[in-house]
Structures are given as C-alpha cells and as structure tokens.
Design a protein around this motif. Structure first.
Motif, PDB file in Angstrom:
ATOM      1  N   TYR A 129       0.849  -1.194   0.000  1.00  0.00           N
ATOM      2  CA  TYR A 129       0.000   0.000   0.000  1.00  0.00           C
ATOM      3  C   TYR A 129       0.879   1.236   0.000  1.00  0.00           C
ATOM      4  O   TYR A 129       1.911   1.245   0.675  1.00  0.00           O
ATOM      5  CB  TYR A 129      -0.917  -0.009   1.230  1.00  0.00           C
ATOM      6  CG  TYR A 129      -1.852   1.180   1.301  1.00  0.00           C
ATOM      7  CD1 TYR A 129      -3.056   1.181   0.615  1.00  0.00           C
ATOM      8  CD2 TYR A 129      -1.508   2.300   2.052  1.00  0.00           C
ATOM      9  CE1 TYR A 129      -3.912   2.281   0.679  1.00  0.00           C
ATOM     10  CE2 TYR A 129      -2.353   3.396   2.111  1.00  0.00           C
ATOM     11  CZ  TYR A 129      -3.542   3.386   1.425  1.00  0.00           C
ATOM     12  OH  TYR A 129      -4.382   4.464   1.481  1.00  0.00           O
ATOM     13  N   PRO A 130       0.583   2.287  -0.754  1.00  0.00           N
ATOM     14  CA  PRO A 130      -0.613   2.483  -1.598  1.00  0.00           C
ATOM     15  C   PRO A 130      -0.472   1.924  -3.011  1.00  0.00           C
ATOM     16  O   PRO A 130      -1.402   2.057  -3.809  1.00  0.00           O
ATOM     17  CB  PRO A 130      -0.734   4.008  -1.634  1.00  0.00           C
ATOM     18  CG  PRO A 130       0.664   4.489  -1.533  1.00  0.00           C
ATOM     19  CD  PRO A 130       1.375   3.511  -0.635  1.00  0.00           C
ATOM     20  N   LEU A 159      -8.886  -4.931   6.612  1.00  0.00           N
ATOM     21  CA  LEU A 159      -7.687  -4.337   7.202  1.00  0.00           C
ATOM     22  C   LEU A 159      -7.939  -2.884   7.566  1.00  0.00           C
ATOM     23  O   LEU A 159      -8.705  -2.177   6.904  1.00  0.00           O
ATOM     24  CB  LEU A 159      -6.509  -4.401   6.223  1.00  0.00           C
ATOM     25  CG  LEU A 159      -6.106  -5.780   5.705  1.00  0.00           C
ATOM     26  CD1 LEU A 159      -5.099  -5.634   4.576  1.00  0.00           C
ATOM     27  CD2 LEU A 159      -5.527  -6.625   6.831  1.00  0.00           C
ATOM     28  N   TYR A 160      -7.256  -2.456   8.620  1.00  0.00           N
ATOM     29  CA  TYR A 160      -7.226  -1.040   8.978  1.00  0.00           C
ATOM     30  C   TYR A 160      -5.792  -0.556   8.838  1.00  0.00           C
ATOM     31  O   TYR A 160      -4.889  -1.072   9.496  1.00  0.00           O
ATOM     32  CB  TYR A 160      -7.710  -0.815  10.407  1.00  0.00           C
ATOM     33  CG  TYR A 160      -7.560   0.619  10.872  1.00  0.00           C
ATOM     34  CD1 TYR A 160      -8.362   1.620  10.338  1.00  0.00           C
ATOM     35  CD2 TYR A 160      -6.601   0.966  11.822  1.00  0.00           C
ATOM     36  CE1 TYR A 160      -8.231   2.933  10.749  1.00  0.00           C
ATOM     37  CE2 TYR A 160      -6.465   2.280  12.239  1.00  0.00           C
ATOM     38  CZ  TYR A 160      -7.279   3.264  11.703  1.00  0.00           C
ATOM     39  OH  TYR A 160      -7.138   4.567  12.109  1.00  0.00           O
ATOM     40  N   VAL A 161      -5.593   0.429   7.961  1.00  0.00           N
ATOM     41  CA  VAL A 161      -4.261   1.008   7.738  1.00  0.00           C
ATOM     42  C   VAL A 161      -4.227   2.359   8.439  1.00  0.00           C
ATOM     43  O   VAL A 161      -4.840   3.323   7.967  1.00  0.00           O
ATOM     44  CB  VAL A 161      -3.971   1.169   6.233  1.00  0.00           C
ATOM     45  CG1 VAL A 161      -2.601   1.807   6.023  1.00  0.00           C
ATOM     46  CG2 VAL A 161      -4.040  -0.179   5.525  1.00  0.00           C
ATOM     47  N   PRO A 162      -3.530   2.475   9.581  1.00  0.00           N
ATOM     48  CA  PRO A 162      -3.507   3.748  10.319  1.00  0.00           C
ATOM     49  C   PRO A 162      -2.567   4.756   9.668  1.00  0.00           C
ATOM     50  O   PRO A 162      -1.617   4.390   8.970  1.00  0.00           O
ATOM     51  CB  PRO A 162      -2.995   3.335  11.705  1.00  0.00           C
ATOM     52  CG  PRO A 162      -2.171   2.120  11.445  1.00  0.00           C
ATOM     53  CD  PRO A 162      -2.795   1.411  10.278  1.00  0.00           C
ATOM     54  N   THR A 163      -2.857   6.024   9.886  1.00  0.00           N
ATOM     55  CA  THR A 163      -1.969   7.084   9.431  1.00  0.00           C
ATOM     56  C   THR A 163      -0.921   7.364  10.509  1.00  0.00           C
ATOM     57  O   THR A 163      -1.060   6.938  11.654  1.00  0.00           O
ATOM     58  CB  THR A 163      -2.753   8.369   9.135  1.00  0.00           C
ATOM     59  OG1 THR A 163      -3.498   8.741  10.313  1.00  0.00           O
ATOM     60  CG2 THR A 163      -3.719   8.164   7.982  1.00  0.00           C
ATOM     61  N   THR A 164       0.108   8.063  10.150  1.00  0.00           N
ATOM     62  CA  THR A 164       1.172   8.400  11.082  1.00  0.00           C
ATOM     63  C   THR A 164       1.376   9.907  11.092  1.00  0.00           C
ATOM     64  O   THR A 164       1.236  10.547  10.037  1.00  0.00           O
ATOM     65  CB  THR A 164       2.478   7.672  10.695  1.00  0.00           C
ATOM     66  OG1 THR A 164       3.488   7.947  11.648  1.00  0.00           O
ATOM     67  CG2 THR A 164       2.959   8.091   9.317  1.00  0.00           C
TER      68      THR A 164
END
Length: 219
Positions: A129-130, A159-164
């Motif tokens: 990803y992405p 899925l959960y893709v968290p931001t940073t």
C-alpha cells in the motif's frame, strides 16, 4: 549548546506528553462527573444536591468516582440479572428515533473491538500500500461478509491502515489473503513503529521486512 538542548528536550518530552495525556483524561472524566452531578441536582432534594455539588470542586474526585462507577457497572452487567437489565436497556434505546442509529452502531463497533473473543486489532500484518512495491503495516479487523464477500470472489481480509503519527485516523481496505504477509511483532510494537514514523523499530527477531517476510499467507 544545540546538543545539550536536544538532549534536554528528549529527556523531558516523554514526561510532558504523559502528564498532558493524564490531565486530559482527568479533565474528561471530571467533566462527565460534573454533568452527572447536575442531573442528580435536578432529581435529588436540595440539601443532598448541594452536598454532591461540592464534590465537583475537588480535582480528581471525578476520576475516582467514574472508575468506581465503571467497575460497579461491569460487575453488575456480567451476572444474569445485570445482563437482563442490559437487554432491556438496549431494547429501549433501539426504539428511540435517531438515537437508535447512533447507539446501535457504536455498540456494535465497541463490542467487536473490545470483545475478548474477537480478533479485531489482534494481529499486525504487512500489506502492499498504496501501490505495488510500497509496503505499510496494517491491522486485521476481520473478514468481509454478506454481499461484499460474494462480489470479491477469492478470500479477502478486512484491514485497517492507520496514518502516522496519528493512528486514530486511517483507511479501511479489503485485500486478498494471499497478498497479506503476517508479522511476528505485537500490536503494541506495530503501533509504536507507526507513531514514531519508523524511528522506534521492534526488537530484532520480532519483525521482518518484505524480503524476509513469511511467504505463507495469513492463516
């Protein structure tokens, strides 16, 4: 001079952020406690309401009372009698227009996330990803179901893709199980890795990159 300032900042910053978070939680719980005191002041007699209102002036009392209230509530709803009352409460909330949509949605999500029998946010994985050739860490939240699963064909995972550096926002993805690579690192280690933007890496032997990742899909 610059080196000493940076060293001093790195020493005090974790403590300052920790104190700030604790004060924020205390302020939140104290606010809820004062709101409950206002409601009690309307219901209870004047003398009792005045005595309770004085408790709101003491900082930290709200935190202690709210923790005791949550503990007592948990003890109550875990027995048969409490579960019956909880079902009645849920049935009542489900009959109120507008409220039922919000309440049922939040309850379903919270039951899924915090249930001891659930699998949400209990596994960190590596996903492309992405785009292909770029990798990020995600958390398995379950499997697609219903019409979505029938449209996808092969087996997928949610899925959960968290931001940073703020992991409370992110993206919800559904990817083929064969594209997901499992990680040995714990969820806590993965969160630290994400929040630090890759600076705080998990201990050696607890994680592996795309080249060394287990070729077997998530089981």
């Amino acid at each position: 001079m610059k080196k000493y300032l940076i060293a001093g900042l790195l020493t005090w910053l974790p403590l300052a952020i920790t104190v700030w978070v604790l004060l924020w939680v205390q302020g939140l719980l104290d606010g809820v406690f004062r709101m409950l005191l206002k409601v009690a002041g309307v219901v209870l007699p004047a003398g009792a309401a005045e005595g309770l209102s004085q408790l709101g002036a003491w900082p930290g009392v709200g935190v202690l009372v709210m923790l005791m209230l949550m503990l007592a509530t948990g003890m109550f709803v875990t027995n048969i009698f409490g579960q019956w009352w909880l079902r009645q409460w849920d049935a009542l909330m489900s009959r109120i227009p507008i409220v039922k949509s919000i309440y049922s949605s939040v309850k379903q999500v919270s039951d899924t996330l915090f249930s001891s029998n659930g699998n949400a946010f209990r596994e960190a994985v590596l996903v492309p990803y992405p785009h292909a050739g770029s990798w990020t860490i995600a958390f398995v939240t379950g499997k697609p179901g219903g019409e979505v699963a029938s449209q996808l064909g092969e087996e997928h995972v949610s899925l959960y893709v968290p931001t940073t550096p703020n992991p409370t926002s992110g993206f919800f993805l559904m990817m083929p199980r064969s594209s997901v690579r499992p990680l040995q690192m714990s969820v806590d280690e993965a969160l630290k890795y994400i929040i630090s933007m890759g600076v705080v890496t998990p201990p050696a032997g607890h994680a592996h990159g795309p080249e060394e990742a287990d070729p077997n899909p998530v089981g």
